[in-house]
Design a protein around this motif. Sequence first.
Motif, short mmCIF file in Angstrom:
data_model
loop_
_atom_site.label_atom_id
_atom_site.label_comp_id
_atom_site.label_asym_id
_atom_site.label_seq_id
_atom_site.Cartn_x
_atom_site.Cartn_y
_atom_site.Cartn_z
N SER A 164 0.41 9.64 -2.62
CA SER A 164 0.56 9.19 -4.00
C SER A 164 2.01 8.76 -4.23
CB SER A 164 0.09 10.30 -4.94
OG SER A 164 -0.08 9.80 -6.24
N MET A 165 2.69 9.31 -5.25
CA MET A 165 4.08 8.92 -5.45
C MET A 165 4.93 9.26 -4.24
SD MET A 165 6.97 10.19 -8.13
CE MET A 165 7.40 11.56 -7.06
N GLY A 166 4.57 10.34 -3.54
CA GLY A 166 5.29 10.69 -2.31
C GLY A 166 5.20 9.59 -1.27
N GLY A 167 4.10 8.82 -1.28
CA GLY A 167 3.97 7.67 -0.40
C GLY A 167 4.95 6.57 -0.77
N ARG A 168 5.17 6.40 -2.05
CA ARG A 168 6.17 5.41 -2.48
C ARG A 168 7.57 5.87 -2.10
NH1 ARG A 168 4.31 2.76 -8.26
NH2 ARG A 168 2.27 2.08 -7.53
N VAL A 169 7.83 7.16 -2.23
CA VAL A 169 9.13 7.70 -1.82
C VAL A 169 9.30 7.52 -0.31
CG1 VAL A 169 10.54 9.79 -1.67
CG2 VAL A 169 9.19 9.35 -3.74
N ALA A 170 8.24 7.80 0.44
CA ALA A 170 8.30 7.64 1.91
C ALA A 170 8.59 6.19 2.29
CB ALA A 170 6.97 8.10 2.53
N GLN A 171 7.99 5.25 1.57
CA GLN A 171 8.26 3.83 1.85
C GLN A 171 9.71 3.47 1.53
OE1 GLN A 171 4.84 1.10 0.66
NE2 GLN A 171 4.19 3.06 -0.21
N GLN A 172 10.27 4.05 0.48
CA GLN A 172 11.69 3.83 0.17
C GLN A 172 12.57 4.35 1.30
OE1 GLN A 172 13.52 2.50 -2.38
NE2 GLN A 172 11.78 1.81 -3.57
N ILE A 173 12.24 5.52 1.82
CA ILE A 173 13.02 6.09 2.93
C ILE A 173 12.94 5.17 4.14
CG2 ILE A 173 13.25 8.03 4.54
CD1 ILE A 173 12.03 9.79 2.25
N ALA A 174 11.73 4.75 4.49
CA ALA A 174 11.54 3.90 5.66
C ALA A 174 12.24 2.55 5.51
CB ALA A 174 10.05 3.70 5.94
N ALA A 175 12.22 1.98 4.30
CA ALA A 175 12.84 0.67 4.08
C ALA A 175 14.36 0.77 4.04
CB ALA A 175 12.32 0.07 2.77
N ARG A 176 14.90 1.82 3.44
CA ARG A 176 16.34 1.95 3.25
C ARG A 176 17.05 2.71 4.37
NH1 ARG A 176 17.51 0.21 -1.80
NH2 ARG A 176 15.73 -0.01 -3.22
N HIS A 177 16.29 3.54 5.07
CA HIS A 177 16.87 4.37 6.15
C HIS A 177 15.93 4.36 7.36
CE1 HIS A 177 19.63 6.04 3.11
NE2 HIS A 177 18.57 6.11 2.33
N PRO A 178 15.61 3.19 7.91
CA PRO A 178 14.59 3.14 8.98
C PRO A 178 14.95 3.98 10.20
CG PRO A 178 15.77 1.05 8.81
CD PRO A 178 16.17 1.88 7.63
#
Length: 194
Positions: A94-108
């Motif tokens: 859910s929102m944690g998936g959006r947070v996870a995508q932010q982490i992956a995009a900004r800190h791959p």
Amino acid sequence: MTYAMTPDGTRVAYQLQGQGAPLVLLAGQANDHHWWDAVRADFHPARSTLTLDYRGTGDSDKPDTPYSTELFAHDVIAVLDELGIDRADVYGTSMGGRVAQQIAARHPHRVGALVLGCTSPGGPHSVERGNDVRQALTQPQPGAARQALLELMYTPRWLASHPGPHHTLGDPRMPAHARRHHLERRGIVRRGQR
């Protein structure tokens, strides 16, 4: 309780359990680490699990400032830094998936594998809830929004055999301002609305 300090001075509570390579578990909106209670131990034969209480939830600080998935992602990085974890697999729902995508995009370089459940990318590529759902989740009557959320997330048959508590409905200990900031972050209520 163990905490990491974020660059803006917010204490974020985290929980590290088990042995092995770390798996970061990110809960849905307005939830603390208890979101994962029913399944967390299932990972422990092979992995350690790292959960956190988002700012505004659980034992983390609850600043009365705007929240965002980008800010939550920075909080996760602060926790990883506190633990000296350079790279971890991340599982967000859910929102944690959006947070996870932010982490992956900004800190791959900090993410090994990425697992996303019942989520979207947000922004212009997301499919947002309808106004009927938005209104159901912001009902002013005590318990009405919680009941609407139960009906959205679970079938009547499942609810009949699982009376709760339901850790996926949000941290019941959140102060009103923190819940409002989580809801503003998702556009359920508009900034400045009470």
